[in-house]
Write an enzyme that holds these catalytic residues in place. Sequence first.
Site, mmCIF file in Angstrom:
data_model
loop_
_atom_site.group_PDB
_atom_site.id
_atom_site.type_symbol
_atom_site.label_atom_id
_atom_site.label_comp_id
_atom_site.label_asym_id
_atom_site.label_seq_id
_atom_site.Cartn_x
_atom_site.Cartn_y
_atom_site.Cartn_z
ATOM 1 C CG HIS A 1 36.294 55.993 35.769
ATOM 2 N ND1 HIS A 1 36.563 56.359 34.465
ATOM 3 C CD2 HIS A 1 36.650 54.692 35.862
ATOM 4 C CE1 HIS A 1 37.067 55.326 33.818
ATOM 5 N NE2 HIS A 1 37.118 54.302 34.634
ATOM 6 N NE ARG B 1 36.475 50.529 29.216
ATOM 7 C CZ ARG B 1 35.487 49.661 29.224
ATOM 8 N NH1 ARG B 1 35.747 48.372 29.061
ATOM 9 N NH2 ARG B 1 34.237 50.037 29.370
ATOM 10 C CE1 TYR C 1 42.757 46.266 56.904
ATOM 11 C CE2 TYR C 1 42.941 44.963 54.899
ATOM 12 C CZ TYR C 1 42.431 45.139 56.170
ATOM 13 O OH TYR C 1 41.598 44.194 56.706
#
Length: 428
Positions: free
Chosen positions: A52, A6, A96
Site C-alpha cells: 500500500h 480506497r 510504542y
Amino acid sequence: STIMSRSLPDLRDGLKPVHRRLVYAMHQLHLDPAAGFKKCARVVGDVIGKYHPHGDASVYEALVRLAQDFAARYPLIEGQGNFGNIDGDNAAAMRYTEARLTEVAKALLAGIDDDAVDFRPTYDGEESEPVVLPGGFPNLLANGAAGIAVGMATSIPPHNAGEVCAAAIALVRDPLITTTGLLQHMQGPDFPTGGIIVEEPAAILAAYETGRGGFRLRAKWAVEQGRFGTWSVVVTEIPYQIQKSRLIEQIAQLMEEKKLPLLGDVRDESTEQVRLVLEPKTRSVEPEVLMASLFRATALETRFPLNMNVLSADRTPRVMGLRDVLRAWLDHRHEVLIRRLRHRLAAIERRLEILDGFIKVFLNLDEVIRIIRAEDEPKPTLMRAFLLSDVQAEAVLNMRLRGLRKLEEMEIRKEHRGLTKDKKDIQV
C-alpha cells in the site's frame, strides 16, 4: 480509483483495500491470536513497503480503528498499549504500540493458503496480494463500513454477527425469503457503544429493502434516586461515534447559553464504563421531560444513515438491499468452499500416488537399495522394475534411510485407506 481502491468496501469480505492489506500483512508476519505481539511500526512498514504505497500516518489510523472496541463491533486487531478512547484522545505513536490479529480476523483469512481466492501482483510486481479475503465471517454487516468516494458514499452500521448468520441460514433454507422474513432473525443495527434505536419498524424495513435510509439512535439512561426525594439521570450508553468529551462540552455550552432550562448540572463519572450524571434544576421536573429536551438539543440523540453502496463481486459499485448483500456473501462462501475442496482433493491425489509407489516397493526394499547403489541412473531403472510413475520414483529416491526403517506396510495401507475415504467424501 478512489471508488475502487480506497473508499468503498468489497461486499465479500467487507474490507477496503487498506484494511485487507493490513490483515494480510499481519498474517504474513504470523501475528495469529496465539502468537506474540509485534510493534505497529513494523506492521505499518510492511504494509506501505509491500502492498500500500501511501503515507504511514493514514495506514496507522486504519490499524488503530480496527483495534478500537468502541469503534469496531468485532475488532480484527488486538492492540497492546494506548489505542485511544471514547473521549476522542488519539492513540500513542506506532513505535510504542503493539498488535496481533483476533479470532475474527483469523476466520476472515481461513483458507487463504488453500487456493480459496485469487491473487494479483502488488504495485511494484515483487509480491502478490489477495484480491479479496475468503471471508468466513460476515464482516460487512457485522462491523459496518463508512466512506466517501467521488460522487458516492457508503454508510453501513454494525450488526450482531449471530443475528446476521441466523438471517444467512434462513436465506439458505428459503432462497425466496423476503426482507420481512430476514428481519425476524436480524432486528436491526447493534452498535459497539450500545444505545437504543427509536425508529418505526416500517422505516427499518424500507431501509433494509432499498439499501437507503437511517436509524435514530438515543443514549440509554435510567433514573437514580438520591436523598430527601432528589434524583438524577445516569446515562450509561451514548450514541455510536459520538465523543464523550465533546458531548459534555456541548451540554455545558448549551447550559451557559440558557438553552437547557431544565438541567441543573452535568458530571462525568466514567471509568471503564460510561457514566454521565445529569441533575435537574428542580425536583418537580419529570425525568422524561428533561431527557426529551436533551434529546432535542444535544448529541444524546443522533441519526445514523444507512447507504449500502458496496463493490459487488464483479467490482461494480451498487446500492444493495439486505437480501442481495447476504446472497452475494453466501455465493462467495460457496465459491471459496468449492475451491478449498478442489485444492484438498489435488493434495490427496498427489499423496495417494506416492503411497501407491511405497506399497509397490515395500516388499522388495533390498532390490531398491541394490538399484540405487549399482545404477548410474537409478530413477528410470526403478520406474521399469516396479512400474512406477515419475513422481513415485522421485518420492522413493528422496526418502531418507531412517525413513525406510519406518516404512511399515500397515501404516502405509492405513493412511491410504483414510485418504481414499476423504477423497470419496469430497467427491460426493
